[in-house]
Structure formats: structure tokens, C-alpha cells
Design an enzyme around this catalytic site. Structure first.
Site, PDB file in Angstrom:
ATOM      1  N   ASP A 261       0.848  -1.183   0.000  1.00 60.32           N
ATOM      2  CA  ASP A 261       0.000   0.000   0.000  1.00 60.32           C
ATOM      3  C   ASP A 261       0.889   1.241   0.000  1.00 60.32           C
ATOM      4  O   ASP A 261       1.376   1.670   1.040  1.00 60.32           O
ATOM      5  CB  ASP A 261      -0.917  -0.022   1.245  1.00 60.32           C
ATOM      6  N   LYS A 268       1.940   7.917   0.458  1.00 61.46           N
ATOM      7  CA  LYS A 268       2.375   7.942   1.859  1.00 61.46           C
ATOM      8  C   LYS A 268       3.777   8.538   1.944  1.00 61.46           C
ATOM      9  O   LYS A 268       4.545   8.442   0.982  1.00 61.46           O
ATOM     10  CB  LYS A 268       2.431   6.504   2.397  1.00 61.46           C
ATOM     11  N   ASP A 279       0.442  -5.002   4.610  1.00 56.41           N
ATOM     12  CA  ASP A 279      -0.963  -4.605   4.504  1.00 56.41           C
ATOM     13  C   ASP A 279      -1.855  -5.762   4.016  1.00 56.41           C
ATOM     14  O   ASP A 279      -3.040  -5.586   3.813  1.00 56.41           O
ATOM     15  CB  ASP A 279      -1.082  -3.377   3.587  1.00 56.41           C
ATOM     16  N   ASP A 338      -5.549   6.620  -0.361  1.00 57.56           N
ATOM     17  CA  ASP A 338      -4.880   5.798   0.650  1.00 57.56           C
ATOM     18  C   ASP A 338      -5.887   5.049   1.537  1.00 57.56           C
ATOM     19  O   ASP A 338      -5.519   4.155   2.284  1.00 57.56           O
ATOM     20  CB  ASP A 338      -3.963   6.687   1.507  1.00 57.56           C
ATOM     21  N   GLU A 340      -7.803   2.706   0.865  1.00 57.07           N
ATOM     22  CA  GLU A 340      -8.137   1.704  -0.155  1.00 57.07           C
ATOM     23  C   GLU A 340      -8.653   0.404   0.443  1.00 57.07           C
ATOM     24  O   GLU A 340      -9.406  -0.324  -0.199  1.00 57.07           O
ATOM     25  CB  GLU A 340      -6.900   1.426  -1.035  1.00 57.07           C
ATOM     26  N   ARG A 342     -10.812  -0.200   2.751  1.00 51.60           N
ATOM     27  CA  ARG A 342     -12.273  -0.235   2.885  1.00 51.60           C
ATOM     28  C   ARG A 342     -12.946  -0.441   1.527  1.00 51.60           C
ATOM     29  O   ARG A 342     -14.047  -0.974   1.456  1.00 51.60           O
ATOM     30  CB  ARG A 342     -12.772   1.013   3.608  1.00 51.60           C
TER      31      ARG A 342
HETATM   32  N1  BES Z   1      -2.894   0.345   5.315  1.00 56.15           N
HETATM   33  C1  BES Z   1      -3.248   1.595   5.871  1.00 56.15           C
HETATM   34  C2  BES Z   1      -3.431   1.555   7.383  1.00 56.15           C
HETATM   35  C3  BES Z   1      -2.179   1.272   8.182  1.00 56.15           C
HETATM   36  C4  BES Z   1      -1.447   2.331   8.697  1.00 56.15           C
HETATM   37  C5  BES Z   1      -1.798  -0.013   8.462  1.00 56.15           C
HETATM   38  C6  BES Z   1      -0.327   2.068   9.469  1.00 56.15           C
HETATM   39  C7  BES Z   1      -0.689  -0.274   9.212  1.00 56.15           C
HETATM   40  C8  BES Z   1       0.054   0.763   9.723  1.00 56.15           C
HETATM   41  C9  BES Z   1      -4.539   2.115   5.263  1.00 56.15           C
HETATM   42  O1  BES Z   1      -4.806   1.717   3.976  1.00 56.15           O
HETATM   43  C10 BES Z   1      -4.437   3.599   5.251  1.00 56.15           C
HETATM   44  O2  BES Z   1      -3.572   4.099   4.603  1.00 56.15           O
HETATM   45  N2  BES Z   1      -5.322   4.278   5.967  1.00 56.15           N
HETATM   46  C11 BES Z   1      -5.296   5.692   6.043  1.00 56.15           C
HETATM   47  C12 BES Z   1      -6.703   6.187   6.027  1.00 56.15           C
HETATM   48  C13 BES Z   1      -6.829   7.668   5.852  1.00 56.15           C
HETATM   49  C14 BES Z   1      -6.391   8.077   4.469  1.00 56.15           C
HETATM   50  C15 BES Z   1      -8.263   8.061   6.076  1.00 56.15           C
HETATM   51  C16 BES Z   1      -4.589   6.075   7.329  1.00 56.15           C
HETATM   52  O3  BES Z   1      -4.763   5.385   8.343  1.00 56.15           O
HETATM   53  O4  BES Z   1      -3.832   7.050   7.316  1.00 56.15           O
HETATM   54 ZN    ZN Z   2      -3.886  -0.109   3.408  1.00 55.24          ZN
HETATM   55 ZN    ZN Z   3      -3.858   3.031   2.527  1.00 61.91          ZN
END
Ligand code: BES
Ligand code: ZN
Ligand code: ZN
Length: 500
Positions: A261, A268, A279, A338, A340, A342
Site C-alpha cells: 500500500d 504515503k 498490509d 490511501d 483503499e 475499505r
Molecule cells: N494500510 C493503511 C493503514 C495502516 C497504517 C496499516 C499504518 C498499518 C500501519 C490504510 O490503507 C491507510 O492508509 N489508511 C489511512 C486512512 C486515511 C487516508 C483516512 C490512514 O490510516 O492514514
Molecule cells: Zn492499506
Molecule cells: Zn492506505
């Protein structure tokens, strides 16, 4: 290979390099009795004095001379107060003991017929040793740490514990598979590789079916397909069915399988982006659970569904502002590429319900960074539309030591993910509660009559520090938890008084 644990009737006292004695807090009599088999009365007396009143988890290590003149190591580990032992804390104690043992300590014997009052204490202790022994050094030209090849355990409950241990041993094997999959870099553990591992479950009697891009297009899974558009690998939705008893109600397990991801166009930051190879932990956990249940020939009716893809950047990638129509026909505005996971889960959840009509759905996903802010590494986030399901999952969490904390799914949070021009948008308006708005989003894709729980394991599936039963990195969180829940569910179900 990880360490092997051997149960034996009696330890071969003359050849041991390390003697480990597990005792309860006031169990100095037991310590002395075992010590006298190895060392003289004076040494035993000295060690016993040092270990009086040792509280849970405390370990003392001594180098001393055995009665036959050899230099040996004696390790005393405390299981805490008599009667206070649980599976979770004895497994952890096994992990602590493993840490105190070095590979160069060639022959290790453990006396673990502890007076804890817990019948399977020896098996749990051995399970902890096994779980902690997992290593991953296939990419090291020279392994840094020498592995401990075998640990002998002496227990007075040998029969019972040997049986109990064979179940725990197969669980540890599944946890190792998850740790391996999560630790593999994304250029190896890519969507094709995940498919290969899922397909290999066929040999255990699991039915594996795969939807490829064209199949998904036909049923309108544009949410998951949208996420995968930036990747050079195909996107897969994989279903793994294991039903030894079709008369029982069906549980669907859904896993997020992002083999990487990057965040997509909402890229990111570079720091820690590498951790996003993990992920796909949710998908790995679902594979691990199916493997565990099938290996044990459990009487269950389970389908595991994983959405497997990568979130990368290309000219085809989703863009902020894009709108996709999910399989459920709900339209989703992509506010942040990001968020993604969901999107992948939205189509997987809907597919689970349309195709398999389960009574219950549990999804497991590294879904939000916000869950780390809320709960740290100790608890995974639990969301559910059913108090009973949530309660039983929390109970399993306590039993296996993979703890859950329930967070609210209140309708008031739904406003946050309303879109102006689509049915829903994929992120909240930035007013906090990021893990909750993510769960509220998922809820839109689960019919109310299905009992559903969502586990956010973003901060428990991966830890930047060593833990009691895992090294820095992948923890395998969720396999033991959900196998415990599923086993208890179907056992009670068989008696006609389902836990739910
Ligand atoms: N895969 C990430 C969540 C994640 C973050 C997993 C850190 C493990 C460690 C997820 O897809 C993500 O990026 N979520 C975003 C959501 C936001 C854009 C609303 C996040 O948590 O920043
Ligand atoms: Zn993710
Ligand atoms: Zn993500």
C-alpha cells in the site's frame, strides 16, 4: 525450521546444558526437589534462597557446577501465584523462557510440571516456546542467530499435555505461516504469490475459487478493481470454503490483502512506507485460520474471502474525486486513495453475503493508522453490530492473550462519510475518529440482519518492538484469537446452544 519441543517422561539429567525449572511464586520446595537431581545440596539451597517469592514472569539465571562436575546453567522462571495461571500468561512465560535460552546452550531441559492448577500448563508453556522460536533469515547469507533445534520438556501430566500440545503445535504452525507471509517483501509476496498459497490449501480439502479481473467486472466489483488499477499484477478475490458440516450455520471471514500500500496518488511519506508490505496481514490471517481448521479436521462451516491487490501509482490509478460503483450498487467518491482497504472490503463483504449467505461475517484488516493512536500495540479495535458476538470475541481475546477493545458504531458518525454527489465517500471529514468512520463505511456493505464484526489490526499485526511471542515485525495476531472463537462457536452450536 523453528525449534522442536519434545515431551519426555524423564529428562536425561546427565547430559543437560541448561536446566529450566518453572515454578509458582512460593514453590521453592519444588525448585529444590528438581535442583537436587542436578546439583549438590549447598548450590540448590543457594539458588532456592535467591528465588524465594519470585513474581510472575521473573526469570533468574545461574551458572553453576553440576554434581558430575560439568558447568551447567540453571534458569528459574516464575508462573506467579499458585492458581493464577491462564493459557495466555503461561504461553507468554514460554516466550520469556525462550529469550533466556541461547542457541549455544545445546541440550535444554524444562521441568514444567508446575503446580499452577492449570491442567494444560505444560502444553501452553511449550506453545509459547514454539511461537517465540519463529525466525526469518532466508535472505541472510549468514544467519545472525543460531537456532535452538530442540527443547525437551518433562511434565507429570504428559499424556494430556502431549495431546493438548499437538493442537497448539498446529496453531503455532499457522501463526508461523502468517508471520512468513507478512515478513516476505512485496516483490515476493505479490498477488500471484498469495493466490498460490491460497490455492495450496486445496490439498487440505479446502475448496478454493478465484475471481479474476474479468469475473469481477461482470459482477460490478469496481471498488476493489479501482484499487488494483495501478498495479502490474492482477487483482484477485479468492474464496476458500471449508465445510465439514453444512447443517451448521456459516461464518464468513474476510481479509484485507494489500500486498503493498503506497497510498496511491495520495502517496504515503517514505518513512515506514516499507511496513506496508504487511498490509496483507488480514488475508494472511484468514489463510492461516483456514489452514488450522482444516489441519485439525474441525467440524465447521466456514468460508474465507480475501481481496488481494496492490495500491500503486500509474496512469490508471484512482484519483481523488473519482466515483466508483461498488458491487452493492452504492456509489463511492474517492476522497483519498490511501483509504483503499475499505474499498477492497466493501466488495468482499457484499460478495460474501450475496454468494454465501453467511449467518455471521468477521472481517480482519490493517485498516487505519488511527487505531494505533487510539489503542497502541496492545489492543486491536473491535467493532460490531452484535453485543453477543463482540462479547464472545473479547472472551477469545482474553483466553489467547490477543486483546480486543470495542469502539462505537454510532449512527452519528455516518454524517462524516456523506458525499455531496455520490452515496458515500471513502474518508471522514477529518474530524477525528478515523478508525470509527472506516468501520462505519464497512457497515454500509453489510446487511443489518447479518451479525458482523470488524477487527482493525493495523497496530497489532505488526509491532516495531519485540513482543512476548513475536519478534520485531509480524505478530500473527488474529489466528489464535479467531480459531478459539470459531472452535467454541461450533462446539456450543453442536449442543444446540450456540454461543450466539
Ligand atoms: N494500510 C493503511 C493503514 C495502516 C497504517 C496499516 C499504518 C498499518 C500501519 C490504510 O490503507 C491507510 O492508509 N489508511 C489511512 C486512512 C486515511 C487516508 C483516512 C490512514 O490510516 O492514514
Ligand atoms: Zn492499506
Ligand atoms: Zn492506505
Amino acid at each position: 525450521m523453528n525449534t522442536t519441543v519434545i515431551f519426555s517422561e524423564s529428562l536425561n539429567t546427565s547430559s543437560l546444558d541448561v536446566v529450566v525449572i518453572v515454578s509458582v511464586e512460593d514453590g521453592i520446595g519444588f525448585i529444590e526437589k528438581k535442583l537436587l537431581l542436578h546439583v549438590g545440596k549447598d548450590i540448590a539451597g543457594g539458588i532456592v534462597k535467591e528465588c524465594n517469592g519470585l513474581s510472575y514472569g521473573k526469570i533468574r539465571s545461574f551458572r553453576t557446577i553440576a554434581t558430575d562436575g560439568r558447568l551447567i546453567k540453571v534458569i528459574i522462571a516464575s508462573a506467579g501465584k499458585r492458581g493464577s495461571a491462564t493459557r495466555a500468561n503461561i504461553e507468554k512465560l514460554g516466550g520469556y523462557i525462550y529469550n533466556a535460552i541461547k542457541a549455544k546452550d545445546a541440550k535444554i531441559g524444562i521441568y514444567n510440571d508446575i503446580e499452577t492448577g492449570l491442567e494444560l500448563a505444560a502444553a501452553y508453556l511449550a506453545s509459547g516456546l514454539l511461537l517465540k522460536s519463529w525466525t526469518f533469515d532466508k535472505y541472510k547469507s549468514k544467519p545472525e542467530t543460531q537456532k535452538i533445534s530442540a527443547i525437551e520438556c518433562k511434565t507429570c501430566y504428559s499424556e494430556l499435555n502431549r495431546d493438548g500440545f499437538s493442537f497448539l503445535e498446529s496453531l503455532a504452525d499457522c501463526v508461523s505461516l502468517v508471520k512468513d507471509m507478512v515478513t516476505e517483501p512485496a516483490n515476493v509476496m505479490n498477488p500471484d504469490q498469495v493466490l498460490e498459497i491460497a490455492t495450496s490449501l486445496k490439498q487440505l480439502g479446502i475448496k478454493v475459487s478465484v475471481l479474476d479481473q474479468r469475473d469481477m467486472e461482470k459482477v460490478g466489483m469496481n471498488a476493489i478493481l479501482g484499487v488494483g488499477r495501478g498495479s502490474a499484477y492482477p487483482t484477485y478475490l479468492i474464496a476458500m470454503e471449508y465445510h465439514t458440516d453444512k447443517t451448521k450455520s456459516k461464518i464468513a471471514l474476510i481479509g484485507k490483502g494489500l500486498t503493498f500500500d503506497s497510498g496511491g496518488l495520495c502517496l504515503k511519506p517514505a518513512t515506514k512506507m516499507g511496513e506496508m508490505k504487511g498490509d496483507m496481514t488480514g488475508a494472511a490471517v484468514v489463510i492461516g485460520i483456514l489452514k488450522g481448521l482444516a489441519t485439525q479436521r474441525a467440524k465447521v462451516n466456514i468460508v474465507g474471502i480475501i481481496g488481494v491487490t496492490e495500491n500503486l501509482i500509474s496512469e490508471k490509478s484512482l484519483k481523488p474525486g473519482d466515483i466508483v460503483t461498488s458491487m452493492s450498487k452504492k456509489t463511492i467518491e474517492i476522497d483519498n486513495t490511501d483509504a483503499e482497504g475499505r474499498l477492497v472490503l466493501a466488495d468482499a463483504l457484499w460478495y460474501a453475503h450475496e454468494k454465501f449467505a453467511p449467518k455471521m461475517i468477521i472481517d480482519i484488516a490493517t485498516l487505519t493508522g488511527a487505531i494505533h493512536v487510539a489503542l497502541g500495540h496492545e489492543f486491536a479495535g473491535l467493532f460490531s453490530n452484535s453485543d453477543r458476538l463482540a462479547g464472545e470475541l473479547e472472551k477469545s481475546g482474553k483466553i489467547v492473550g490477543e486483546k480486543l477493545w470495542r469502539l462505537p458504531l454510532n449512527p452519528s458518525f455516518a454524517d462524516d462519510i456523506k458525499s455531496v454527489i455520490a452515496d458515500i465517500k471513502n474518508v471522514g471529514s477529518g474530524r477525528g475518529a478515523g478508525s470509527i468512520t472506516a468501520a462505519m463505511f464497512l457497515k454500509e456493505f453489510v446487511p443489518d440482519e447479518i451479525e458482523w464484526a470488524h477487527l482493525d489490526i493495523a497496530s497489532t499485526g505488526w509491532d516495531s518492538r519485540d513482543r512476548a511471542l513475536s519478534k520485531k515485525g509480524a505478530t500473527g495476531f488474529g489466528v489464535r484469537l479467531l480459531i478459539d472463537f470459531i472452535t467454541r462457536y461450533y462446539e456450543d452450536n453442536a449442543r444446540g446452544d450456540s454461543v450466539l
